[in-house]
Design a protein around this motif. Structure first.
Motif, PDB file in Angstrom:
ATOM      1  N   LYS A 536      18.046  -8.965   4.232  1.00 51.96           N
ATOM      2  CA  LYS A 536      18.362  -6.891   4.534  1.00 51.96           C
ATOM      3  C   LYS A 536      17.195  -6.861   4.183  1.00 51.96           C
ATOM      4  CE  LYS A 536      21.543  -7.818   1.760  1.00 51.96           C
ATOM      5  NZ  LYS A 536      23.018  -7.334   0.944  1.00 51.96           N
ATOM      6  N   THR A 537      16.322  -7.044   3.069  1.00 56.51           N
ATOM      7  CA  THR A 537      14.896  -6.545   2.574  1.00 56.51           C
ATOM      8  C   THR A 537      14.056  -6.088   3.707  1.00 56.51           C
ATOM      9  OG1 THR A 537      14.947  -6.910   0.358  1.00 56.51           O
ATOM     10  CG2 THR A 537      13.301  -6.016   0.786  1.00 56.51           C
ATOM     11  N   GLY A 538      14.202  -6.997   4.579  1.00 60.44           N
ATOM     12  CA  GLY A 538      13.273  -7.292   5.894  1.00 60.44           C
ATOM     13  C   GLY A 538      13.397  -6.285   6.783  1.00 60.44           C
ATOM     14  N   LEU A 539      15.302  -6.489   7.321  1.00 60.69           N
ATOM     15  CA  LEU A 539      15.834  -4.994   7.979  1.00 60.69           C
ATOM     16  C   LEU A 539      15.577  -3.606   7.736  1.00 60.69           C
ATOM     17  CD1 LEU A 539      18.979  -6.719   9.383  1.00 60.69           C
ATOM     18  CD2 LEU A 539      17.623  -6.633  10.782  1.00 60.69           C
ATOM     19  N   LEU A 540      15.890  -3.338   6.345  1.00 63.77           N
ATOM     20  CA  LEU A 540      15.616  -1.535   6.005  1.00 63.77           C
ATOM     21  C   LEU A 540      14.027  -2.067   6.761  1.00 63.77           C
ATOM     22  CD1 LEU A 540      17.057  -0.067   4.586  1.00 63.77           C
ATOM     23  CD2 LEU A 540      15.682  -0.903   2.054  1.00 63.77           C
ATOM     24  N   TYR A 541      13.012  -2.819   5.747  1.00 65.24           N
ATOM     25  CA  TYR A 541      11.766  -2.417   6.039  1.00 65.24           C
ATOM     26  C   TYR A 541      11.825  -2.043   7.787  1.00 65.24           C
ATOM     27  CZ  TYR A 541       6.844  -2.578   6.019  1.00 65.24           C
ATOM     28  OH  TYR A 541       5.460  -2.950   6.178  1.00 65.24           O
ATOM     29  N   LEU A 542      12.261  -2.504   8.249  1.00 60.29           N
ATOM     30  CA  LEU A 542      12.166  -2.869   9.824  1.00 60.29           C
ATOM     31  C   LEU A 542      12.359  -1.409  10.641  1.00 60.29           C
ATOM     32  CD1 LEU A 542      11.427  -4.056  12.739  1.00 60.29           C
ATOM     33  CD2 LEU A 542      13.172  -5.106  12.583  1.00 60.29           C
ATOM     34  N   LEU A 543      14.062  -1.401   9.820  1.00 57.22           N
ATOM     35  CA  LEU A 543      14.709  -0.013  10.617  1.00 57.22           C
ATOM     36  C   LEU A 543      14.690   0.922   9.551  1.00 57.22           C
ATOM     37  CD1 LEU A 543      18.147  -2.522  11.804  1.00 57.22           C
ATOM     38  CD2 LEU A 543      16.167  -1.554  12.964  1.00 57.22           C
ATOM     39  N   LYS A 544      14.266   1.167   8.771  1.00 58.31           N
ATOM     40  CA  LYS A 544      14.171   2.187   8.135  1.00 58.31           C
ATOM     41  C   LYS A 544      14.610   2.658   7.101  1.00 58.31           C
ATOM     42  CE  LYS A 544       9.605   2.198   9.719  1.00 58.31           C
ATOM     43  NZ  LYS A 544       8.694   1.364   9.070  1.00 58.31           N
ATOM     44  N   LYS A 545      16.080   2.284   7.290  1.00 56.92           N
ATOM     45  CA  LYS A 545      17.221   3.272   7.088  1.00 56.92           C
ATOM     46  C   LYS A 545      18.180   2.051   7.194  1.00 56.92           C
ATOM     47  CE  LYS A 545      16.171   7.760   7.719  1.00 56.92           C
ATOM     48  NZ  LYS A 545      17.297   9.430   9.109  1.00 56.92           N
ATOM     49  N   ARG A 546      19.351   2.241   5.800  1.00 56.20           N
ATOM     50  CA  ARG A 546      20.394   1.309   5.606  1.00 56.20           C
ATOM     51  C   ARG A 546      21.416   1.824   6.544  1.00 56.20           C
ATOM     52  NH1 ARG A 546      23.508  -1.890   4.619  1.00 56.20           N
ATOM     53  NH2 ARG A 546      24.043  -3.733   3.285  1.00 56.20           N
ATOM     54  N   ARG A 636       7.117  -7.832   4.266  1.00 51.13           N
ATOM     55  CA  ARG A 636       6.013  -7.357   5.869  1.00 51.13           C
ATOM     56  C   ARG A 636       6.339  -8.325   7.243  1.00 51.13           C
ATOM     57  NH1 ARG A 636       2.340  -3.021   8.056  1.00 51.13           N
ATOM     58  NH2 ARG A 636       1.651  -4.184  10.486  1.00 51.13           N
ATOM     59  N   LYS A 637       6.238  -9.706   6.261  1.00 54.39           N
ATOM     60  CA  LYS A 637       6.462 -10.787   6.923  1.00 54.39           C
ATOM     61  C   LYS A 637       7.603 -11.322   7.409  1.00 54.39           C
ATOM     62  CE  LYS A 637       2.126 -12.910   6.316  1.00 54.39           C
ATOM     63  NZ  LYS A 637       1.389 -14.474   5.556  1.00 54.39           N
ATOM     64  N   ILE A 638       8.463 -11.233   7.044  1.00 53.91           N
ATOM     65  CA  ILE A 638      10.436 -11.160   7.344  1.00 53.91           C
ATOM     66  C   ILE A 638      10.618  -9.921   8.058  1.00 53.91           C
ATOM     67  CG2 ILE A 638      12.761 -11.407   6.770  1.00 53.91           C
ATOM     68  CD1 ILE A 638      11.333 -12.082   3.697  1.00 53.91           C
TER      69      ILE A 638
END
Length: 655
Positions: A536-546, A636-638
């Motif tokens: 979930k942390t990696g997705l938040l970093y990727l998609l910017k918003k929850r 970042r890697k995730i």
């Protein structure tokens, strides 16, 4: 088992004048050799082996079925003198044999007839030698099914031995008395016979007077336990006497005997935890000395006595069991496997030893042992291909001889651990044939578990589902424990969903909605909390918003999706709450170690069928297994990993 009735050794019971005369002659001879005129230098009891002319009725019970036999008339003959102490006895006319030489010759004999012939060649022997002969007879003539040849109980030598042990019990040495009791117990002589009553009574008197050594106490305890339904008071006395001795000096045999007695006394409501704590501590230092049988007995006792706090001892026993795996009997191996399951032990080397044993022994191993091995693998989530492949071959060749519970025990682990062996086609053809002929013999819950395991690995029991979904069968399920609880209804629902999605040609009865769950329970397959958080942390970093992804989403199709991402027709990511313009749904399956077989990358059956069904329901299933993400060091890697996994080409966010 074979039992001799109370009348069996009452050879003096005939009312005929001839029998009374024989009895008088016998009595005089017994008095002569047990009284004033013993053979030279014999310091303990001396008895003469005599056979009485009399017809006495033997009642034999094998597996609780009674058979009556009449003995043949026997004549009064001179036979063997028994001496209690042989160390100083002299040889005379080749009628006396040194005890060491006696046992050397006895150990080379293989049948009761050979033993009887050997005994007839002697005239004088100690009671220890005589009881040793009885023990040897019990060794060669008793197997797992009981007495091989009940006719040996009519042999005049055997009857004469028993007659004299009965009437000279008070003059026997401790060793002679208790060895005879052990042997006759193993031969299944009726505990209510006058012979056994005499030996037990004499043993109890000596126990009460404190005359028995630790070795004697062991022998008596083993006999009492074997008699099934022993006097708890006598067993308690044995334990109390044993406690008076230095527990640290106990031999492995003494330790095992006390564990076995404590099983009985504790089940009777007696409390011996302090003794058990001391016993567990001492046993820990003797583990390396234990034979396969002793190790198995102790582990079984620890299970029965609920010794969950004896972790060091249990761990040591389980590790030591590895080297004994090739030598365990079926019964011993079952005890060991039950202990592994009860105490939650898992030793890789033990599994490897099983992998060597099972393929080699599958055709001779008892089906109950194979069932326990498969239960062990299933509970521990151990997918052992050597074991499973061998069991599949064993099932194909022996399924017709298995009980319904054993059939289920053989097959269910294949579905649970999601494995199809090389012989899968033959395996399931054989299973189908067995089900066709024996379907009505299966208990309802056993049958449901069996058919459910089949659909997990895409083997569809179409011909048997009408029975499963019938109101009559569902009523039977409800009537038997555990009834129609949530787990059972989940299995029924998943069977019904499987038929609907994967067998569209099925036209039989449907599962009524009142028997369906709204969502499958997920305690076993719930996401790994730590892994889930990282994803979930990696997705938040990727998609910017929850707002662009939702977690643990309930679907209309009973399943819960770990993470759901919605896309529009052009491939843009939509807010998770949006219901319109949804063109694609991506289901992320965050698969922690709990969704795989142990030390394996093979998904468990329940997770495999879930992902298969989600695809059939229109989801794009993306698997995020723990072994692909655990080595990634930072967010970042995730995120980069998730980008390549979910959006292999590109992605965009909807405004």
């Amino acid at each position: 088992m074979a039992l001799i009735s109370r009348k069996s050794f009452q050879l003096y019971s005939s009312s005929t004048p001839a029998s009374r005369a024989a009895l008088m002659t016998l009595s005089k001879r017994l008095n002569f050799i047990s009284g004033q005129r013993k053979p030279p230098n014999c310091s303990s009891v001396t008895m003469r082996m005599l056979c009485v002319k009399d017809k006495s009725q033997y009642t034999l019970c094998r597996k609780k079925r009674v058979q009556n036999m009449q003995t043949q008339p026997l004549s009064v003959n001179e036979a063997v003198h028994f001496c209690g102490d042989t160390r100083n006895c002299t040889k005379s006319n080749n009628v006396w044999m040194d005890e060491q030489l006696f046992f050397k010759k006895l150990n080379n004999l293989c049948t009761a007839n050979e033993i009887f012939y050997f005994l007839r060649s002697l005239e004088v022997m100690s009671d220890t030698m005589a009881s040793g002969a009885l023990q040897k007879i019990s060794e060669v003539e008793v197997d797992d099914n009981g007495l091989k040849n009940p006719e040996l109980l009519e042999n005049e030598v055997f009857r004469a031995l028993c007659f004299q042990f009965e009437f000279e019990s008070s003059k026997l040495s401790n060793r002679g008395l208790l060895n005879a009791l052990q042997a006759l117990t193993k031969l299944r002589i009726d505990p209510q016979s006058t012979l056994m009553t005499s030996l037990l009574s004499e043993s109890e008197e000596r126990l009460g007077r404190g005359q028995l050594t630790a070795e004697n106490l062991c022998a008596l305890g083993e006999s009492l336990l074997e008699l099934e339904g022993p006097s708890c008071a006598m067993l308690e006395q044995i334990v109390n006497h044993m406690q008076e001795r230095d527990i640290k000096s106990w031999s492995p045999r003494e330790i095992v005997m006390v564990y076995k007695i404590l099983q009985v006394t504790v089940m009777e409501g007696k409390q011996y935890q302090n003794l058990l704590n001391r016993l567990n501590s001492v046993t820990l230092h003797t583990v390396s000395q234990l034979s396969p049988n002793f190790l198995s007995v102790i582990l079984n006792s620890l299970v029965i006595l609920h010794q969950t706090q004896a972790v060091p001892l249990v761990t040591a026993l389980c590790k030591h069991s590895v080297k004994h795996v090739p030598y365990f009997t079926d019964h011993e191996l079952i005890n060991v496997l039950e202990a592994f399951l009860y105490f939650g032990q898992k030793v890789q080397m033990f599994t490897e030893a099983l992998e060597r044993l099972v393929p080699m022994s599958i055709r001779t191993m008892h089906p109950q042992t194979v069932s326990k091995v498969m239960q062990y693998c299933c509970k521990k989530m151990i997918l052992s291909k050597p074991i499973f492949d061998a069991v599949a071959e064993g099932f194909i060749s022996s399924a017709d001889r298995l009980t319904t519970d054993q059939i289920a025990a053989y097959i269910i682990p294949f579905g649970t651990l999601n494995y199809l062996p090389p012989s899968a086609s033959s395996l399931f053809r054989k299973l189908e044939a067995v089900l066709h002929t024996r379907l009505r013999h299966f208990q309802p819950h056993t049958l449901l578990n069996l058919l459910y395991s089949c659909v997990l690995i895409q083997r569809y029991p179409i011909n048997f589902l009408p029975k499963i979904f019938s109101p009559y069968f569902l009523q039977k399920l409800q009537a038997q424990p555990p009834g129609l609880n949530r787990a059972v209804m989940s299995q029924l629902t998943q069977l019904f969903l499987t038929v609907s999605l994967e067998c569209p040609f099925y036209e039989g009865p449907k599962l009524l909605s009142k028997y369906q769950v709204k969502a499958f329970p997920t305690p076993q397959s719930s996401p790994d909390v730590h892994l889930f958080k990282r994803v979930k942390t990696g997705l938040l970093y990727l998609l910017k918003k929850r707002i662009y992804f939702a977690s643990e989403v309930s679907t209309p199709y009973f399943y819960v999706v770990d993470i759901e991402i919605k896309l529009d027709e052009e491939g843009f990511v939509l807010p998770a709450a949006q219901l319109e313009e949804v063109h694609r749904r991506i289901a992320l399956c965050v698969d922690g170690q709990n969704r795989f077989c142990a030390h394996s990358r093979n998904l468990l059956g329940e997770e495999a069928i879930k992902q298969r069904h989600l695809q059939l329901l229109g989801y794009e299933v993306v698997q995020i297994p723990f072994f692909e993400i655990e080595s990634l060091q930072n967010t970042r890697k995730i995120a980069d990993y998730l980008h390549k996994k979910i959006f292999p080409c590109t992605y965009g966010l909807s405004n």
